[in-house]
Design an enzyme around this catalytic site. Structure first.
Site, PDB file in Angstrom:
ATOM      1  N   GLN A 114      11.608  -5.434   8.936  1.00 38.12           N
ATOM      2  CA  GLN A 114      10.280  -4.831   8.812  1.00 38.12           C
ATOM      3  C   GLN A 114       9.268  -5.893   8.431  1.00 38.12           C
ATOM      4  O   GLN A 114       9.390  -6.523   7.393  1.00 38.12           O
ATOM      5  CB  GLN A 114      10.325  -3.741   7.728  1.00 38.12           C
ATOM      6  N   GLY A 115       8.262  -6.086   9.284  1.00 38.27           N
ATOM      7  CA  GLY A 115       7.191  -7.035   8.984  1.00 38.27           C
ATOM      8  C   GLY A 115       5.887  -6.295   8.759  1.00 38.27           C
ATOM      9  O   GLY A 115       5.000  -6.290   9.613  1.00 38.27           O
ATOM     10  N   SER A 120       4.408  -5.919   5.098  1.00 38.07           N
ATOM     11  CA  SER A 120       3.672  -6.488   3.970  1.00 38.07           C
ATOM     12  C   SER A 120       3.216  -7.910   4.247  1.00 38.07           C
ATOM     13  O   SER A 120       3.844  -8.664   4.997  1.00 38.07           O
ATOM     14  CB  SER A 120       4.554  -6.515   2.718  1.00 38.07           C
ATOM     15  N   GLU A 134      11.453   7.227   5.860  1.00 41.79           N
ATOM     16  CA  GLU A 134      12.043   6.550   4.713  1.00 41.79           C
ATOM     17  C   GLU A 134      12.033   7.450   3.481  1.00 41.79           C
ATOM     18  O   GLU A 134      12.888   7.345   2.618  1.00 41.79           O
ATOM     19  CB  GLU A 134      11.241   5.290   4.434  1.00 41.79           C
TER      20      GLU A 134
HETATM   21  C1  LIG Z   1      13.522  -5.381  -2.513  1.00 44.42           C
HETATM   22  C2  LIG Z   1      12.290  -5.291  -1.707  1.00 44.42           C
HETATM   23  C3  LIG Z   1      12.378  -5.220  -0.331  1.00 44.42           C
HETATM   24  C4  LIG Z   1      11.228  -5.175   0.438  1.00 44.42           C
HETATM   25  N1  LIG Z   1      11.371  -5.162   1.785  1.00 44.42           N
HETATM   26  C5  LIG Z   1      10.270  -5.205   2.555  1.00 44.42           C
HETATM   27  C6  LIG Z   1      10.388  -5.327   3.960  1.00 44.42           C
HETATM   28  O1  LIG Z   1      11.486  -5.370   4.494  1.00 44.42           O
HETATM   29  N2  LIG Z   1       9.272  -5.396   4.698  1.00 44.42           N
HETATM   30  C7  LIG Z   1       8.033  -5.336   4.142  1.00 44.42           C
HETATM   31  O2  LIG Z   1       7.058  -5.359   4.873  1.00 44.42           O
HETATM   32  N3  LIG Z   1       7.867  -5.239   2.789  1.00 44.42           N
HETATM   33  C8  LIG Z   1       8.961  -5.186   2.006  1.00 44.42           C
HETATM   34  N4  LIG Z   1       8.818  -5.127   0.630  1.00 44.42           N
HETATM   35  C9  LIG Z   1       7.478  -5.191   0.057  1.00 44.42           C
HETATM   36  C10 LIG Z   1       7.008  -3.938  -0.629  1.00 44.42           C
HETATM   37  O3  LIG Z   1       6.638  -2.975   0.308  1.00 44.42           O
HETATM   38  C11 LIG Z   1       5.828  -4.329  -1.544  1.00 44.42           C
HETATM   39  O4  LIG Z   1       6.339  -5.165  -2.543  1.00 44.42           O
HETATM   40  C12 LIG Z   1       5.172  -3.130  -2.164  1.00 44.42           C
HETATM   41  O5  LIG Z   1       4.447  -2.425  -1.188  1.00 44.42           O
HETATM   42  C13 LIG Z   1       4.235  -3.522  -3.301  1.00 44.42           C
HETATM   43  O6  LIG Z   1       3.289  -4.465  -2.894  1.00 44.42           O
HETATM   44  P1  LIG Z   1       3.062  -5.816  -3.722  1.00 44.42           P
HETATM   45  O7  LIG Z   1       4.361  -6.420  -3.939  1.00 44.42           O
HETATM   46  O8  LIG Z   1       2.015  -6.586  -3.054  1.00 44.42           O
HETATM   47  O9  LIG Z   1       2.526  -5.354  -5.126  1.00 44.42           O
HETATM   48  P2  LIG Z   1       1.030  -4.981  -5.475  1.00 44.42           P
HETATM   49  O10 LIG Z   1       0.506  -4.003  -4.517  1.00 44.42           O
HETATM   50  O11 LIG Z   1       0.250  -6.218  -5.719  1.00 44.42           O
HETATM   51  O12 LIG Z   1       1.255  -4.239  -6.845  1.00 44.42           O
HETATM   52  C14 LIG Z   1       1.393  -4.918  -8.101  1.00 44.42           C
HETATM   53  C15 LIG Z   1       1.359  -3.872  -9.194  1.00 44.42           C
HETATM   54  O13 LIG Z   1       0.106  -3.169  -9.147  1.00 44.42           O
HETATM   55  C16 LIG Z   1       0.331  -1.779  -9.012  1.00 44.42           C
HETATM   56  N5  LIG Z   1      -0.691  -1.209  -8.152  1.00 44.42           N
HETATM   57  C17 LIG Z   1      -1.101  -1.619  -6.918  1.00 44.42           C
HETATM   58  N6  LIG Z   1      -2.030  -0.807  -6.428  1.00 44.42           N
HETATM   59  C18 LIG Z   1      -2.224   0.157  -7.348  1.00 44.42           C
HETATM   60  C19 LIG Z   1      -3.073   1.313  -7.413  1.00 44.42           C
HETATM   61  N7  LIG Z   1      -3.874   1.663  -6.407  1.00 44.42           N
HETATM   62  N8  LIG Z   1      -2.995   2.069  -8.511  1.00 44.42           N
HETATM   63  C20 LIG Z   1      -2.154   1.740  -9.545  1.00 44.42           C
HETATM   64  N9  LIG Z   1      -1.351   0.673  -9.541  1.00 44.42           N
HETATM   65  C21 LIG Z   1      -1.394  -0.103  -8.455  1.00 44.42           C
HETATM   66  C22 LIG Z   1       1.719  -1.661  -8.398  1.00 44.42           C
HETATM   67  O14 LIG Z   1       2.308  -0.422  -8.713  1.00 44.42           O
HETATM   68  C23 LIG Z   1       2.441  -2.824  -9.009  1.00 44.42           C
HETATM   69  O15 LIG Z   1       2.949  -2.453 -10.252  1.00 44.42           O
HETATM   70  C24 LIG Z   1       9.956  -5.177  -0.175  1.00 44.42           C
HETATM   71  C25 LIG Z   1       9.862  -5.218  -1.560  1.00 44.42           C
HETATM   72  C26 LIG Z   1      11.008  -5.278  -2.330  1.00 44.42           C
HETATM   73  C27 LIG Z   1      10.863  -5.331  -3.802  1.00 44.42           C
END
Ligand SMILES: Cc1cc2nc3c(=O)[nH]c(=O)nc-3n(C[C@H](O)[C@H](O)[C@H](O)COP(=O)(O)OP(=O)(O)OC[C@H]3O[C@@H](n4cnc5c(N)ncnc54)[C@H](O)[C@@H]3O)c2cc1C
Lengths: 327, 396
Positions: free
Chosen positions: B128-129, B131, B246
Site C-alpha cells: 500500500q502506497g 501515506s 479494512e
Molecule cells: C505498522 C504500520 C504499518 C503501516 N503500513 C502502511 C502501509 O502499508 N501503507 C501506508 O500508506 N501507510 C502505512 N502506515 C502509515 C499509517 O497509515 C500512518 O502512520 C497513520 O495514518 C498516521 O499518520 P502519521 O504517522 O503521519 O501520524 P500523524 O498523522 O502525524 O499523527 C501524529 C499524532 O497526531 C495525532 N493526530 C493527527 N491528526 C489528528 C487530529 N485531526 N486530531 C487529533 N489527533 C490527531 C495522531 O493520532 C498521532 O497521535 C503504517 C503505519 C504503521 C504504524
C-alpha cells in the site's frame, strides 16, 4: 446466530421506553424524590407492563419471554432510573405469591459472600417480603419482624435505606441451585440497568455538548470534550454487547459459558456506567455539580447497582476462576 | 438476540477444524522475521493452500473465486483460524484486504483478470502506497504527482511506511492528478507494478527491530493509464472503498488470538516466583486477568453484534471504529501485563529460563503500532464523535 435485537424485542423495548418517558421522565425525578421514591401506583403500572411476570410461562399469567427480553426491559428501567426493588421482585415472580402481579413487594439482600452486619436494606419500609441470599441457599424473612433502624440520608436519593444489625435466619426456599440461579439472573439484570445508565449518561452529555457554547462555539467542537464523549460511546457499545451476550447465554446455555458471560457483563457494564456518569458530570461543568442537573442521580444509582449482586472485583474473580481450569 | 450457531455453521466449523488440524502443522514454523523472501514464500504458500481447500477469500464473491460465506460462517472461520494458530495473513494483507476487494468493486475487466485470482491464490503480493511524510492522518494532503504523457502517467513522489514493499509485486498508489483541484478532488488510485524502473525501496526499521515497512521513492516512474482504478480525480472516493474493507473483520482473528495470549500470560505467571510464591498466587494479578478476559469477551461480542447489525450488506458501519478503538487499546494492555508478569525477564528479547520473553516482547512491542496504523485512536475518536454522535466537525 443472529445477535441483533429482533422486531418483537424492539417493540417490547420501545414500549417500556415510551412508558418510562411518559411516566418518569428525568424532569420528574425531584417529584419522586419527595415521595421517598417508592410509589405504589407506579409499582402497579410496572406490574401491568409485565416487568415482574415477563419470564413466567403464559399459563401462569406471565409473558413467557426470556432473559434476552428481560435485559432489554431492565436496560430501559436503568436508563430512566426507575425506582423500587425491581430486580428482586422480578426474580421472586413465580416463587413468592403475588410478586408477579406487584401485590407483594419483594426486596432482597445478597449475603452470599458471607457479609457481616450491619446491613443496609433498600426500600425496607415498603417491602412485604425480604429475600436473603446466603452462602448456601436462599431464605425469606418478614421485614416487619426485623429491628430496622432508619438511615437518615441515603447516597442515592431515589433508593431509601434502613439498617439492621444482623439478619436472623429465615425460611429456606432453596439451596445452592436456586442461589446460583438468582445470582446469575440478578447480576445480568443489574448489568442491564447499568447499561441503561451508560447509554443515558452518554446521550445526556452529548446533547449538552452540542448546545452549551463557550469561546463562541459548542463545547462539543473542542477535541478534549469530543474524545471524552467518543469514549463514553465505546464503553456503552462494549456494555451493550456484553449485556446482550449475558441475556442470550442465559436463554441458551449451550451457546456459551453462563457464569463467565454474566460476570463479564457485570464488570463491563459496571465500569461503563461508572465512567460514563462521571464523564457526564464533567462535561456539564459547574452545572454538573448541582443537584438540578440529573447527572448526579446516575452516578449515585450506579453506586447502588455496583454493590448489588457483586461488584467489579467479585465478578472479575468469577471470570478468572472460569478460565483458570483451562490454563 | 441469539448466539447459537446453526447446524450449517457447526458443520462448516468441524470441516474447517479437521482441515486445519492437518494443514497447520504440515506448513511448518514461520521463518525468521528478517528473512523476507522466506516470509513471502511461507505466507503465500499458506494462501495457496487455503485456496486449494476452498477457504481463501472467505468473504469474497463466488464469481471471483471467493467462498462468499455467510457472516456467521466468517465468524466461525476467524475463531477457528485463531484457535488453530494458523499462519497470519502476513504479506497477503494488502492484496486480500485492500487491493483485491477494491479491484473487484471498481476495476476494469482487464484489471480484474490480471489481479483478482492471482491475489487469491497467493501468486501476487501487494503493498500500500498511500501515506507520505507530510500526509499521514491527513491522507488527502498527499503530494505525489502524476502527469499524463500519452498513454502513461509520469509519477514522482515519496511514499512512506509501506508494509511489505520489499516483497510486493504490485502497489496501490495514491497520486495527485490535478494539482489545481480541491484537496480531495484531484486524487487518483493507480496500480503500480513494483518492477517498473525508477522505484527505490528503502526499508525502515520498526521499534520492534523488524523491517516490516519501507520508504518508497518514485522518480519519473511510468504507469500506464490503463492501471487507473476508477475515474481520474475520483481517487478519494475509491480510497474510501478500500479503507472500508479494512475496518470490518480484518483483525478478527487477531482479536480472538488475544485470548490465547492472555492465557499464556497467566501460565507464565505460574512460573514466576515473587514473595516466596508464584506470581499467579497474587490475587490482584488474577483479578486483573479476569478483568481483561471480561473485556476480551465483550470485544468478541461487540464484533458479533457489529457483524449481525451490518446484516446482508456485509459492510461494517461506523461502529467499526468503536471496535477498532476498543481492540487496539485492549491489545496494548495485554502486552503491558505480559511485560509486568515477566518482570526483569522483560529486559531480554530472548527467552529467560522458562519465561517466553521473546514472544511476549514481540507482541507487546508490536501492539504499539495498532493505535497508529489504519486510523489512529485519535482519528477514530473524531470519527465516532462526528459521524455517530453528531458533534461539530474538525477543520479538514
Ligand atoms: C505498522 C504500520 C504499518 C503501516 N503500513 C502502511 C502501509 O502499508 N501503507 C501506508 O500508506 N501507510 C502505512 N502506515 C502509515 C499509517 O497509515 C500512518 O502512520 C497513520 O495514518 C498516521 O499518520 P502519521 O504517522 O503521519 O501520524 P500523524 O498523522 O502525524 O499523527 C501524529 C499524532 O497526531 C495525532 N493526530 C493527527 N491528526 C489528528 C487530529 N485531526 N486530531 C487529533 N489527533 C490527531 C495522531 O493520532 C498521532 O497521535 C503504517 C503505519 C504503521 C504504524
Amino acid at each position: 446466530m443472529d445477535f441483533r435485537v429482533n422486531e418483537d424485542q424492539e417493540a417490547l423495548r420501545d414500549g417500556v421506553r415510551s412508558f418510562c418517558e411518559g411516566r418518569i421522565p428525568l424532569e420528574k425525578l425531584p417529584e419522586l424524590e419527595e415521595k421517598n421514591a417508592f410509589d405504589r401506583e407506579l409499582w402497579n403500572e410496572f406490574a401491568e407492563l409485565g416487568v415482574f411476570a415477563l419470564r413466567l410461562p403464559e399459563e401462569n399469567g406471565g409473558l413467557g419471554l426470556g432473559a434476552a427480553e428481560a435485559v432489554l426491559v431492565f436496560a430501559e428501567l436503568g436508563r430512566y432510573l426507575a425506582p423500587g426493588p425491581l430486580v428482586w421482585s422480578h426474580l421472586a415472580a413465580g416463587r413468592i405469591a403475588g410478586a408477579e402481579t406487584g401485590e407483594t413487594v419483594v426486596g432482597g439482600i445478597d449475603l452470599s459472600r458471607g457479609e457481616a452486619g450491619p446491613h443496609l436494606i433498600e426500600y425496607a419500609d415498603n417491602l412485604d417480603v425480604l429475600l436473603v441470599l446466603r452462602p448456601d441457599g436462599v431464605e425469606t424473612l418478614d421485614p416487619k419482624t426485623l429491628a430496622l433502624q432508619p438511615v437518615g440520608v441515603p447516597l442515592d436519593p431515589l433508593t431509601p435505606l434502613m439498617q439492621v444489625e444482623s439478619l436472623p435466619s429465615g425460611e429456606r426456599i432453596g439451596d445452592h441451585a436456586l442461589l446460583a440461579r438468582l445470582q446469575d439472573e440478578g447480576a445480568a439484570l443489574v448489568s442491564a440497568m447499568l447499561l441503561g445508565i451508560a447509554e443515558a449518561t452518554q446521550t445526556l452529555a452529548t446533547a449538552y455538548a452540542k448546545e452549551r457554547q463557550q469561546f463562541d462555539r459548542p463545547i462539543g467542537g473542542f477535541q478534549a470534550i469530543k474524545h471524552i464523549l467518543s469514549d463514553t460511546f465505546v464503553r456503552q457499545e462494549a456494555a451493550r454487547a456484553a449485556v446482550y451476550a449475558a441475556g442470550a447465554t442465559l436463554d441458551h446455555p449451550e451457546a456459551g459459558d453462563v457464569l463467565r458471560t454474566v460476570s463479564g457483563a457485570k464488570v463491563i457494564a459496571g465500569e461503563a456506567a461508572m465512567k460514563n456518569s462521571r464523564a457526564c458530570i464533567q462535561v456539564h461543568g459547574g452545572m454538573g455539580y448541582t443537584w438540578e442537573v440529573p447527572a448526579h442521580y446516575f452516578l449515585k444509582r450506579t453506586w447502588v447497582l455496583e454493590n448489588s449482586f457483586g461488584g467489579v472485583e467479585d465478578h472479575a474473580d468469577r471470570v478468572v476462576a472460569r478460565i483458570e481450569s483451562k490454563l | 438476540m441469539d448466539l447459537r450457531y446453526s447446524e450449517t455453521d457447526e458443520k462448516f466449523r468441524s470441516e474447517l477444524r479437521a482441515w486445519l488440524e492437518q494443514a497447520v502443522p504440515a506448513h511448518g514454523t514461520p521463518p525468521a522475521t528478517h528473512d523476507w523472501p522466506a516470509r513471502r514464500a511461507y505466507d503465500t504458500g499458506w494462501q495457496g493452500k487455503l485456496f486449494e481447500a476452498g477457504y481463501a477469500g472467505i468473504n469474497w464473491p463466488a464469481e471471483y473465486g471467493g467462498r462468499d460465506a455467510s457472516l456467521t460462517e466468517q465468524l466461525v472461520y476467524y475463531e477457528e483460524i485463531a484457535r488453530a494458530n494458523a499462519p497470519y495473513i502476513g504479506v497477503n494483507f494488502v492484496g486480500m484486504l485492500h487491493g483485491g476487494p477494491t479491484v473487484i468493486a471498481e476495476g476494469t475487466p482487464e484489471q480484474k483478470e490480471r489481479h483478482v485470482r492471482p491475489i487469491l491464490t497467493g501468486d501476487q503480493v501487494w503493498c500500500q502506497g498511500f501515506s507520505e511524510p507530510q500526509a499521514g492522518s491527513d491522507l488527502a494532503a498527499l503530494k505525489t504527482s502524476a502527469v499524463r504523457d500519452g498513454d502513461d502517467y509520469i509519477v514522482n513522489g515519496h511514499k512512506i511506511w509501506c508494509s511489505f514493499a520489499q516483497v510486493a509485486d504490485y502497489g496501490e498508489l495514491l497520486v495527485r492528478t490535478d494539482p489545481e483541484a480541491s484537496k480531495h478532488g484531484g486524487i487518483s488510485w493507480l496500480i503500480l507494478s513494483m518492477d517498473t524502473p525508477g522505484i527505490e525501496i528503502r526499508p525502515l526499521r520498526t521499534l520492534a527491530g523488524e523491517g516490516e515497512f519501507s520508504e518508497v521513492f518514485l522518480d519519473n516512474v511510468r504507469i500506464p493509464v490503463s492501471n487507473l482504478v476508477g475515474q481520474e480525480n475520483d481517487g478519494w472516493r475509491v480510497t474510501n472503498v478500500t479503507l472500508r474493507f479494512e475496518r470490518g473483520t480484518a483483525f478478527a482473528s487477531e482479536m480472538y488470538n488475544l485470548q490465547e495470549l492472555l492465557a499464556e500470560v497467566a501460565r507464565a505467571a505460574k512460573k514466576v516466583t515473587r514473595h516466596d510464591a508464584s506470581a499467579w498466587d497474587d490475587r490482584s494479578l488474577r483479578r486483573e486477568v479476569g478483568h481483561i478476559q471480561a473485556e476480551l469477551d465483550a470485544l468478541w461480542a461487540m464484533l458479533k453484534l457489529s457483524i449481525s447489525e451490518a446484516g446482508e450488506t456485509g459492510v461494517p458501519g461506523v461502529g467499526a471504529s468503536a471496535v477498532k478503538l476498543y481492540y487496539t487499546e485492549l491489545n496494548q494492555r495485554v502486552g503491558e501485563l505480559a511485560m509486568r508478569v515477566l518482570g526483569r525477564a522483560a529486559l531480554s528479547r530472548e527467552n529467560v529460563g522458562a519465561l517466553p520473553s521473546r514472544h511476549f516482547l514481540h507482541k507487546a512491542l508490536q501492539s504499539l503500532s495498532l493505535t497508529i496504523a489504519a486510523g489512529s485512536s485519535q482519528i477514530q475518536r473524531n470519527i465516532i464523535g462526528e459521524r455517530i454522535l453528531g458533534l461539530p466537525k474538525e477543520r479538514k
